[in-house]
Motif scaffolding. Structure first.
Motif, PDB file in Angstrom:
ATOM      1  N   PRO A 263      24.835  13.880  -3.054  1.00 40.27           N
ATOM      2  CA  PRO A 263      24.288  14.839  -2.098  1.00 40.27           C
ATOM      3  C   PRO A 263      23.466  16.108  -2.936  1.00 40.27           C
ATOM      4  O   PRO A 263      22.917  16.670  -2.141  1.00 40.27           O
ATOM      5  N   ARG A 264      23.823  16.278  -4.123  1.00 40.35           N
ATOM      6  CA  ARG A 264      23.058  17.168  -5.028  1.00 40.35           C
ATOM      7  C   ARG A 264      21.558  16.974  -4.812  1.00 40.35           C
ATOM      8  O   ARG A 264      20.908  17.890  -4.733  1.00 40.35           O
ATOM      9  N   LEU A 265      21.440  15.650  -4.918  1.00 41.28           N
ATOM     10  CA  LEU A 265      19.866  15.386  -4.836  1.00 41.28           C
ATOM     11  C   LEU A 265      19.255  15.470  -3.638  1.00 41.28           C
ATOM     12  O   LEU A 265      17.974  15.977  -3.265  1.00 41.28           O
ATOM     13  N   LEU A 266      20.195  15.216  -2.594  1.00 40.52           N
ATOM     14  CA  LEU A 266      19.608  15.412  -1.204  1.00 40.52           C
ATOM     15  C   LEU A 266      19.350  17.091  -0.871  1.00 40.52           C
ATOM     16  O   LEU A 266      18.453  17.377  -0.186  1.00 40.52           O
ATOM     17  N   ASP A 267      20.272  17.733  -1.650  1.00 38.07           N
ATOM     18  CA  ASP A 267      20.076  19.380  -1.340  1.00 38.07           C
ATOM     19  C   ASP A 267      18.781  19.656  -2.178  1.00 38.07           C
ATOM     20  O   ASP A 267      18.543  20.823  -1.776  1.00 38.07           O
ATOM     21  N   MET A 268      18.405  18.929  -3.225  1.00 41.93           N
ATOM     22  CA  MET A 268      17.084  19.304  -3.766  1.00 41.93           C
ATOM     23  C   MET A 268      15.813  18.968  -2.937  1.00 41.93           C
ATOM     24  O   MET A 268      14.978  18.914  -3.551  1.00 41.93           O
ATOM     25  N   GLY A 269      16.025  18.555  -1.738  1.00 40.31           N
ATOM     26  CA  GLY A 269      15.126  18.065  -0.792  1.00 40.31           C
ATOM     27  C   GLY A 269      14.727  16.686  -1.018  1.00 40.31           C
ATOM     28  O   GLY A 269      13.609  16.185  -0.300  1.00 40.31           O
ATOM     29  N   ILE A 270      15.370  15.976  -1.607  1.00 42.91           N
ATOM     30  CA  ILE A 270      15.009  14.464  -1.786  1.00 42.91           C
ATOM     31  C   ILE A 270      15.349  13.477  -0.350  1.00 42.91           C
ATOM     32  O   ILE A 270      16.546  13.691  -0.144  1.00 42.91           O
ATOM     33  N   ASP A 271      14.561  12.596   0.176  1.00 40.57           N
ATOM     34  CA  ASP A 271      14.690  12.144   1.422  1.00 40.57           C
ATOM     35  C   ASP A 271      15.960  11.259   0.823  1.00 40.57           C
ATOM     36  O   ASP A 271      16.065  10.430  -0.140  1.00 40.57           O
ATOM     37  N   ALA A 272      16.800  11.145   1.862  1.00 44.34           N
ATOM     38  CA  ALA A 272      17.890  10.319   1.775  1.00 44.34           C
ATOM     39  C   ALA A 272      17.739   8.720   1.564  1.00 44.34           C
ATOM     40  O   ALA A 272      18.404   7.931   0.363  1.00 44.34           O
TER      41      ALA A 272
END
Length: 403
Positions: A263-272
Protein backbone atom coordinates in the motif's frame (compact mmCIF):
# COMPACT_ATOMS: atom_id res chain seq x y z
CA UNK A 1 46.43 6.01 17.62
CA UNK A 2 45.74 5.99 21.34
CA UNK A 3 48.32 4.68 23.79
CA UNK A 4 46.20 5.40 26.89
CA UNK A 5 42.60 4.91 27.97
CA UNK A 6 40.13 7.79 28.16
CA UNK A 7 40.18 7.84 31.97
CA UNK A 8 44.00 8.06 32.04
CA UNK A 9 44.04 10.93 29.54
CA UNK A 10 41.42 12.90 31.48
CA UNK A 11 43.31 12.35 34.74
CA UNK A 12 46.55 13.80 33.37
CA UNK A 13 47.51 17.43 33.92
CA UNK A 14 47.42 18.19 30.18
CA UNK A 15 44.75 16.61 28.00
CA UNK A 16 45.84 15.66 24.48
CA UNK A 17 42.76 16.07 22.27
CA UNK A 18 44.29 13.90 19.54
CA UNK A 19 44.86 11.09 22.04
CA UNK A 20 41.43 11.58 23.63
CA UNK A 21 39.47 11.27 20.36
CA UNK A 22 41.54 8.23 19.41
CA UNK A 23 40.94 6.64 22.82
CA UNK A 24 37.17 7.18 22.54
CA UNK A 25 37.15 5.46 19.13
CA UNK A 26 39.23 2.54 20.45
CA UNK A 27 37.02 2.19 23.53
CA UNK A 28 33.94 2.10 21.29
CA UNK A 29 35.48 -0.54 19.03
CA UNK A 30 36.54 -2.65 22.02
CA UNK A 31 32.96 -2.58 23.32
CA UNK A 32 31.57 -3.50 19.88
CA UNK A 33 29.64 -0.23 19.64
CA UNK A 34 27.99 0.80 16.38
CA UNK A 35 27.83 4.53 17.15
CA UNK A 36 29.48 7.17 19.32
CA UNK A 37 27.36 10.13 20.47
CA UNK A 38 29.17 13.20 21.84
CA UNK A 39 26.47 15.57 23.10
CA UNK A 40 27.11 18.98 24.70
CA UNK A 41 25.16 20.11 27.75
CA UNK A 42 25.36 23.28 29.83
CA UNK A 43 28.01 21.83 32.12
CA UNK A 44 29.93 19.30 30.05
CA UNK A 45 30.01 16.72 27.28
CA UNK A 46 28.18 13.42 27.48
CA UNK A 47 29.75 10.52 25.57
CA UNK A 48 27.41 7.60 24.85
CA UNK A 49 27.97 4.37 22.94
CA UNK A 50 25.25 2.49 21.09
CA UNK A 51 25.87 -1.17 21.88
CA UNK A 52 23.51 -3.78 20.42
CA UNK A 53 21.08 -1.02 19.52
CA UNK A 54 20.90 0.56 23.01
CA UNK A 55 22.69 3.75 24.09
CA UNK A 56 24.90 3.61 27.19
CA UNK A 57 26.48 6.66 28.82
CA UNK A 58 30.17 5.89 29.36
CA UNK A 59 32.03 9.18 29.87
CA UNK A 60 31.51 12.75 31.03
CA UNK A 61 34.01 15.19 29.53
CA UNK A 62 34.71 18.77 30.66
CA UNK A 63 32.95 21.52 28.74
CA UNK A 64 36.17 23.48 28.15
CA UNK A 65 37.44 20.92 25.61
CA UNK A 66 34.21 20.84 23.58
CA UNK A 67 35.43 23.13 20.79
CA UNK A 68 38.74 21.26 20.51
CA UNK A 69 37.06 17.86 20.20
CA UNK A 70 34.71 19.18 17.49
CA UNK A 71 37.65 20.70 15.64
CA UNK A 72 39.65 17.45 15.82
CA UNK A 73 36.77 15.40 14.42
CA UNK A 74 36.22 17.96 11.65
CA UNK A 75 39.89 17.79 10.66
CA UNK A 76 39.81 13.99 10.56
CA UNK A 77 36.65 13.97 8.44
CA UNK A 78 37.75 16.74 6.08
CA UNK A 79 35.03 19.16 7.18
CA UNK A 80 35.06 22.94 7.42
CA UNK A 81 36.43 23.91 10.81
CA UNK A 82 35.14 27.51 10.54
CA UNK A 83 31.49 26.48 10.03
CA UNK A 84 29.47 26.15 13.23
CA UNK A 85 25.88 26.95 12.25
CA UNK A 86 25.04 24.23 9.73
CA UNK A 87 25.10 20.45 9.61
CA UNK A 88 28.12 18.71 8.11
CA UNK A 89 28.74 15.11 7.05
CA UNK A 90 32.01 13.34 6.35
CA UNK A 91 33.99 10.21 6.99
CA UNK A 92 37.51 9.06 7.81
CA UNK A 93 39.48 5.84 8.28
CA UNK A 94 41.00 5.03 11.65
CA UNK A 95 44.17 2.93 11.78
CA UNK A 96 44.74 0.67 14.79
CA UNK A 97 48.17 -0.33 16.05
CA UNK A 98 47.66 -3.96 15.03
CA UNK A 99 47.12 -2.94 11.41
CA UNK A 100 43.31 -3.12 11.43
CA UNK A 101 41.35 -0.25 9.94
CA UNK A 102 37.90 1.14 10.69
CA UNK A 103 35.79 3.38 8.46
CA UNK A 104 33.90 6.00 10.46
CA UNK A 105 31.02 8.11 9.19
CA UNK A 106 30.65 11.50 10.87
CA UNK A 107 27.62 13.73 11.34
CA UNK A 108 27.86 17.10 13.09
CA UNK A 109 24.84 19.28 13.87
CA UNK A 110 24.44 22.63 15.69
CA UNK A 111 22.33 22.29 18.86
CA UNK A 112 21.23 24.76 21.53
CA UNK A 113 24.26 23.87 23.68
CA UNK A 114 26.72 23.79 20.76
CA UNK A 115 27.71 21.34 18.04
CA UNK A 116 27.20 17.63 18.66
CA UNK A 117 28.94 14.71 16.96
CA UNK A 118 27.67 11.27 15.99
CA UNK A 119 30.23 8.78 14.70
CA UNK A 120 29.01 5.60 12.95
CA UNK A 121 31.57 2.79 13.13
CA UNK A 122 31.44 0.80 9.91
CA UNK A 123 33.05 -2.53 10.62
CA UNK A 124 34.29 -4.51 7.60
CA UNK A 125 32.81 -7.62 9.23
CA UNK A 126 29.32 -6.28 8.55
CA UNK A 127 29.91 -6.64 4.83
CA UNK A 128 30.72 -10.35 5.20
CA UNK A 129 27.46 -11.60 6.68
CA UNK A 130 25.35 -14.46 5.38
CA UNK A 131 21.57 -14.73 5.72
CA UNK A 132 22.13 -17.45 8.30
CA UNK A 133 24.49 -15.24 10.32
CA UNK A 134 21.96 -12.40 10.25
CA UNK A 135 19.38 -14.66 11.84
CA UNK A 136 16.95 -15.44 9.00
CA UNK A 137 15.12 -18.72 9.53
CA UNK A 138 15.59 -21.59 7.07
CA UNK A 139 12.13 -21.00 5.58
CA UNK A 140 12.72 -17.27 5.08
CA UNK A 141 16.19 -17.89 3.64
CA UNK A 142 14.68 -20.19 1.03
CA UNK A 143 12.11 -17.57 0.04
CA UNK A 144 14.84 -14.95 -0.37
CA UNK A 145 17.11 -17.30 -2.35
CA UNK A 146 14.25 -18.09 -4.73
CA UNK A 147 13.50 -14.38 -5.23
CA UNK A 148 17.08 -13.34 -6.00
CA UNK A 149 17.36 -16.02 -8.68
CA UNK A 150 14.71 -14.25 -10.74
CA UNK A 151 16.22 -12.03 -13.48
CA UNK A 152 13.88 -9.10 -12.85
CA UNK A 153 11.48 -7.62 -10.30
CA UNK A 154 11.83 -5.84 -6.95
CA UNK A 155 13.17 -7.10 -3.63
CA UNK A 156 12.36 -4.62 -0.85
CA UNK A 157 13.76 -4.67 2.67
CA UNK A 158 11.53 -2.73 5.05
CA UNK A 159 11.56 -1.51 8.61
CA UNK A 160 12.44 1.56 10.69
CA UNK A 161 15.87 3.16 10.90
CA UNK A 162 18.38 0.83 12.53
CA UNK A 163 16.59 -2.42 11.69
CA UNK A 164 19.40 -3.85 9.54
CA UNK A 165 17.84 -3.22 6.12
CA UNK A 166 21.04 -2.01 4.45
CA UNK A 167 23.07 -4.90 5.89
CA UNK A 168 20.53 -7.32 4.42
CA UNK A 169 20.85 -5.68 0.99
CA UNK A 170 24.66 -5.81 1.12
CA UNK A 171 24.42 -9.50 2.01
CA UNK A 172 22.19 -10.13 -1.03
CA UNK A 173 24.50 -8.11 -3.31
CA UNK A 174 27.47 -10.19 -2.12
CA UNK A 175 25.52 -13.39 -2.87
CA UNK A 176 24.60 -12.14 -6.36
CA UNK A 177 28.04 -10.78 -7.23
CA UNK A 178 29.41 -12.76 -10.20
CA UNK A 179 31.69 -11.95 -13.18
CA UNK A 180 28.87 -12.40 -15.69
CA UNK A 181 26.64 -9.82 -13.98
CA UNK A 182 26.85 -6.03 -13.89
CA UNK A 183 25.79 -4.71 -10.47
CA UNK A 184 25.42 -0.97 -9.85
CA UNK A 185 24.33 0.70 -6.62
CA UNK A 186 23.31 4.24 -5.71
CA UNK A 187 23.56 4.94 -2.00
CA UNK A 188 23.45 7.71 0.58
CA UNK A 189 25.93 7.11 2.03
CA UNK A 190 28.05 4.23 0.75
CA UNK A 191 28.55 2.28 3.99
CA UNK A 192 30.70 -0.60 2.77
CA UNK A 193 32.90 -0.92 -0.29
CA UNK A 194 32.04 -4.08 -2.24
CA UNK A 195 34.64 -5.46 -4.61
CA UNK A 196 33.63 -5.61 -8.30
CA UNK A 197 30.41 -3.66 -7.72
CA UNK A 198 29.99 -0.14 -9.11
CA UNK A 199 28.86 2.04 -6.21
CA UNK A 200 27.61 5.61 -6.68
CA UNK A 201 27.29 8.15 -3.86
CA UNK A 202 24.26 10.46 -3.86
CA UNK A 203 25.31 14.13 -4.02
CA UNK A 204 22.39 16.55 -3.91
CA UNK A 205 24.69 19.58 -4.30
CA UNK A 206 25.47 18.59 -7.88
CA UNK A 207 22.01 17.23 -8.63
CA UNK A 208 22.88 13.56 -8.18
CA UNK A 209 19.75 12.34 -6.38
CA UNK A 210 18.41 8.80 -6.14
CA UNK A 211 16.01 9.52 -9.03
CA UNK A 212 18.59 11.16 -11.32
CA UNK A 213 21.23 8.58 -10.45
CA UNK A 214 18.83 5.75 -11.21
CA UNK A 215 18.13 7.22 -14.63
CA UNK A 216 21.86 7.37 -15.33
CA UNK A 217 22.44 3.83 -14.06
CA UNK A 218 20.00 2.48 -16.66
CA UNK A 219 22.38 3.73 -19.38
CA UNK A 220 25.20 1.69 -17.77
CA UNK A 221 23.72 -1.63 -18.98
CA UNK A 222 23.29 -3.18 -15.50
CA UNK A 223 21.73 -6.53 -14.63
CA UNK A 224 21.15 -5.75 -10.97
CA UNK A 225 20.57 -2.37 -9.33
CA UNK A 226 20.55 -1.49 -5.65
CA UNK A 227 18.91 1.78 -4.61
CA UNK A 228 19.77 2.68 -1.03
CA UNK A 229 16.28 3.92 -0.24
CA UNK A 230 13.02 4.72 -2.02
CA UNK A 231 12.26 8.08 -0.44
CA UNK A 232 9.84 9.75 -2.84
CA UNK A 233 7.30 9.19 -5.61
CA UNK A 234 9.77 9.99 -8.39
CA UNK A 235 12.31 7.40 -7.24
CA UNK A 236 9.52 4.87 -6.68
CA UNK A 237 8.18 5.36 -10.22
CA UNK A 238 11.61 4.94 -11.84
CA UNK A 239 12.41 1.92 -9.63
CA UNK A 240 9.18 0.16 -10.56
CA UNK A 241 9.69 0.81 -14.27
CA UNK A 242 13.28 -0.39 -13.97
CA UNK A 243 12.10 -3.67 -12.43
CA UNK A 244 9.47 -3.98 -15.16
CA UNK A 245 12.02 -3.68 -17.97
CA UNK A 246 14.14 -6.70 -17.11
CA UNK A 247 16.29 -5.59 -14.16
CA UNK A 248 16.49 -7.03 -10.67
CA UNK A 249 16.16 -4.07 -8.30
CA UNK A 250 16.91 -4.13 -4.57
CA UNK A 251 15.96 -1.29 -2.25
CA UNK A 252 14.72 -0.31 1.20
CA UNK A 253 11.52 1.35 2.30
CA UNK A 254 10.46 2.73 5.69
CA UNK A 255 7.35 0.79 6.72
CA UNK A 256 6.26 -1.00 9.88
CA UNK A 257 5.98 -4.46 8.35
CA UNK A 258 6.17 -6.36 5.07
CA UNK A 259 2.47 -6.07 4.23
CA UNK A 260 2.45 -2.26 4.56
CA UNK A 261 5.09 -2.04 1.83
CA UNK A 262 2.61 -2.64 -0.97
CA UNK A 263 0.00 0.00 0.00
CA UNK A 264 2.92 2.40 0.63
CA UNK A 265 3.92 2.13 -3.04
CA UNK A 266 0.31 2.76 -4.04
CA UNK A 267 0.30 5.86 -1.79
CA UNK A 268 3.36 7.08 -3.73
CA UNK A 269 1.25 7.13 -6.88
CA UNK A 270 2.39 3.84 -8.43
CA UNK A 271 -0.38 2.08 -10.37
CA UNK A 272 -1.63 -1.11 -8.73
CA UNK A 273 -0.92 -3.22 -11.81
CA UNK A 274 2.72 -2.05 -11.82
CA UNK A 275 3.18 -2.92 -8.14
CA UNK A 276 1.56 -6.32 -8.71
CA UNK A 277 3.77 -6.98 -11.73
CA UNK A 278 7.10 -6.04 -10.21
CA UNK A 279 7.22 -7.03 -6.52
CA UNK A 280 9.01 -10.33 -5.87
CA UNK A 281 9.25 -10.20 -2.08
CA UNK A 282 9.01 -7.71 0.77
CA UNK A 283 11.22 -8.43 3.78
CA UNK A 284 10.08 -6.91 7.07
CA UNK A 285 12.73 -6.98 9.78
CA UNK A 286 13.93 -5.79 13.17
CA UNK A 287 17.11 -6.32 15.17
CA UNK A 288 16.92 -7.79 18.68
CA UNK A 289 19.71 -8.33 21.17
CA UNK A 290 21.13 -11.85 21.51
CA UNK A 291 21.52 -13.47 24.90
CA UNK A 292 25.14 -13.48 26.11
CA UNK A 293 26.43 -17.04 25.77
CA UNK A 294 28.66 -16.64 28.84
CA UNK A 295 25.83 -16.03 31.30
CA UNK A 296 22.87 -17.67 29.54
CA UNK A 297 20.41 -19.43 31.85
CA UNK A 298 17.03 -21.11 31.60
CA UNK A 299 13.85 -19.34 32.63
CA UNK A 300 10.67 -21.26 33.37
CA UNK A 301 7.38 -19.53 32.56
CA UNK A 302 5.27 -18.96 35.67
CA UNK A 303 1.48 -18.85 35.85
CA UNK A 304 1.61 -15.05 36.16
CA UNK A 305 3.83 -14.78 33.06
CA UNK A 306 1.46 -17.07 31.15
CA UNK A 307 -1.48 -14.80 31.98
CA UNK A 308 0.48 -11.69 30.97
CA UNK A 309 1.55 -13.23 27.66
CA UNK A 310 -1.91 -14.56 26.85
CA UNK A 311 -2.70 -11.23 25.16
CA UNK A 312 0.12 -11.74 22.64
CA UNK A 313 -1.37 -13.18 19.41
CA UNK A 314 0.65 -16.36 18.84
CA UNK A 315 -0.20 -19.60 17.04
CA UNK A 316 1.49 -21.49 19.87
CA UNK A 317 0.65 -19.62 23.10
CA UNK A 318 3.21 -19.45 25.88
CA UNK A 319 2.21 -21.80 28.71
CA UNK A 320 3.25 -22.26 32.33
CA UNK A 321 6.32 -24.50 32.51
CA UNK A 322 7.62 -23.58 29.04
CA UNK A 323 11.39 -23.12 28.91
CA UNK A 324 12.82 -19.83 27.68
CA UNK A 325 16.20 -18.21 28.33
CA UNK A 326 17.79 -15.02 29.65
CA UNK A 327 21.19 -13.59 30.47
CA UNK A 328 22.20 -13.24 34.10
CA UNK A 329 24.70 -10.48 33.30
CA UNK A 330 28.46 -10.89 33.45
CA UNK A 331 31.70 -9.08 32.79
CA UNK A 332 31.75 -10.20 29.15
CA UNK A 333 28.44 -8.49 28.37
CA UNK A 334 28.89 -5.52 30.69
CA UNK A 335 26.17 -6.81 33.01
CA UNK A 336 23.42 -6.45 30.38
CA UNK A 337 22.84 -10.16 29.72
CA UNK A 338 23.05 -9.48 25.98
CA UNK A 339 25.84 -9.61 23.41
CA UNK A 340 25.36 -9.02 19.70
CA UNK A 341 22.15 -8.83 17.70
CA UNK A 342 20.12 -11.01 15.36
CA UNK A 343 17.37 -10.36 12.86
CA UNK A 344 13.76 -11.30 13.35
CA UNK A 345 11.87 -11.16 10.09
CA UNK A 346 8.83 -11.82 7.97
CA UNK A 347 9.10 -12.45 4.23
CA UNK A 348 6.03 -11.70 2.13
CA UNK A 349 6.16 -13.50 -1.22
CA UNK A 350 4.13 -11.86 -3.99
CA UNK A 351 2.23 -14.96 -5.14
CA UNK A 352 -0.95 -14.93 -7.23
CA UNK A 353 -3.20 -14.34 -4.22
CA UNK A 354 -1.13 -11.33 -3.13
CA UNK A 355 -1.01 -9.91 -6.69
CA UNK A 356 -4.79 -10.17 -7.02
CA UNK A 357 -5.20 -8.42 -3.67
CA UNK A 358 -2.86 -5.61 -4.80
CA UNK A 359 -4.92 -5.13 -7.97
CA UNK A 360 -8.07 -4.60 -5.91
CA UNK A 361 -6.08 -2.28 -3.62
CA UNK A 362 -6.55 -4.39 -0.50
CA UNK A 363 -5.51 -2.93 2.85
CA UNK A 364 -2.27 -3.87 4.59
CA UNK A 365 -4.27 -5.88 7.13
CA UNK A 366 -5.94 -7.92 4.36
CA UNK A 367 -2.61 -8.46 2.59
CA UNK A 368 -1.11 -9.63 5.87
CA UNK A 369 -3.90 -12.18 6.39
CA UNK A 370 -3.50 -13.51 2.85
CA UNK A 371 0.28 -13.79 3.30
CA UNK A 372 -0.12 -15.70 6.58
CA UNK A 373 -2.52 -18.13 4.91
CA UNK A 374 0.10 -18.58 2.16
CA UNK A 375 2.73 -19.50 4.75
CA UNK A 376 4.31 -16.23 5.94
CA UNK A 377 5.71 -16.37 9.47
CA UNK A 378 5.18 -13.00 11.15
CA UNK A 379 7.99 -11.13 12.89
CA UNK A 380 6.29 -11.78 16.23
CA UNK A 381 6.11 -15.53 15.59
CA UNK A 382 9.69 -15.58 14.28
CA UNK A 383 10.83 -13.69 17.36
CA UNK A 384 9.16 -16.07 19.80
CA UNK A 385 10.58 -19.05 17.90
CA UNK A 386 14.06 -17.58 18.37
CA UNK A 387 13.34 -16.86 22.03
CA UNK A 388 12.29 -20.50 22.55
CA UNK A 389 15.51 -21.61 20.84
CA UNK A 390 17.57 -19.49 23.23
CA UNK A 391 18.66 -16.78 20.80
CA UNK A 392 16.98 -13.88 22.56
CA UNK A 393 14.52 -13.12 25.36
CA UNK A 394 10.77 -12.62 25.46
CA UNK A 395 11.40 -9.12 26.85
CA UNK A 396 13.48 -8.21 23.79
CA UNK A 397 10.82 -9.42 21.37
CA UNK A 398 8.08 -7.49 23.17
CA UNK A 399 10.27 -4.37 23.35
CA UNK A 400 11.07 -4.36 19.66
CA UNK A 401 8.02 -5.83 17.95
CA UNK A 402 4.92 -6.05 20.07
CA UNK A 403 2.99 -2.81 20.40
Amino acid sequence: MADRKVSEILASSTVSIIELVAAIVEEAQARHASDIHIDPSRDGLRVRLRIDGVLHEVFQLPKNIHAEIIARVKVLAGMRTDEHQSTQDGRFRYNFKNGDTLDIRVSIAPTYQGENVVLRLLSDNAANHTLDMLGFSAADRQKILTAIKRPYGMILSTGPTGSGKTTTLYTLIKMLNAPELSIVTIEDPIEYAVEKVEQIQVNARVGLTFANGLRSILRQDPNIIMVGEIRDAETAAIAVNTALTGHLLLSTLHTNDAATTLPRLLDMGIDAYLVASTINIAIGQRLVRKICTNCKKQSVITKAAEETLSAVPLKTPVKQGDIFYSGAGCEACGGTGYSGRLCISEVLVADNAIREAILRKASAADLRKIAIVSGMTTMLEDGFAKARAGGTTIEEILRVVYE
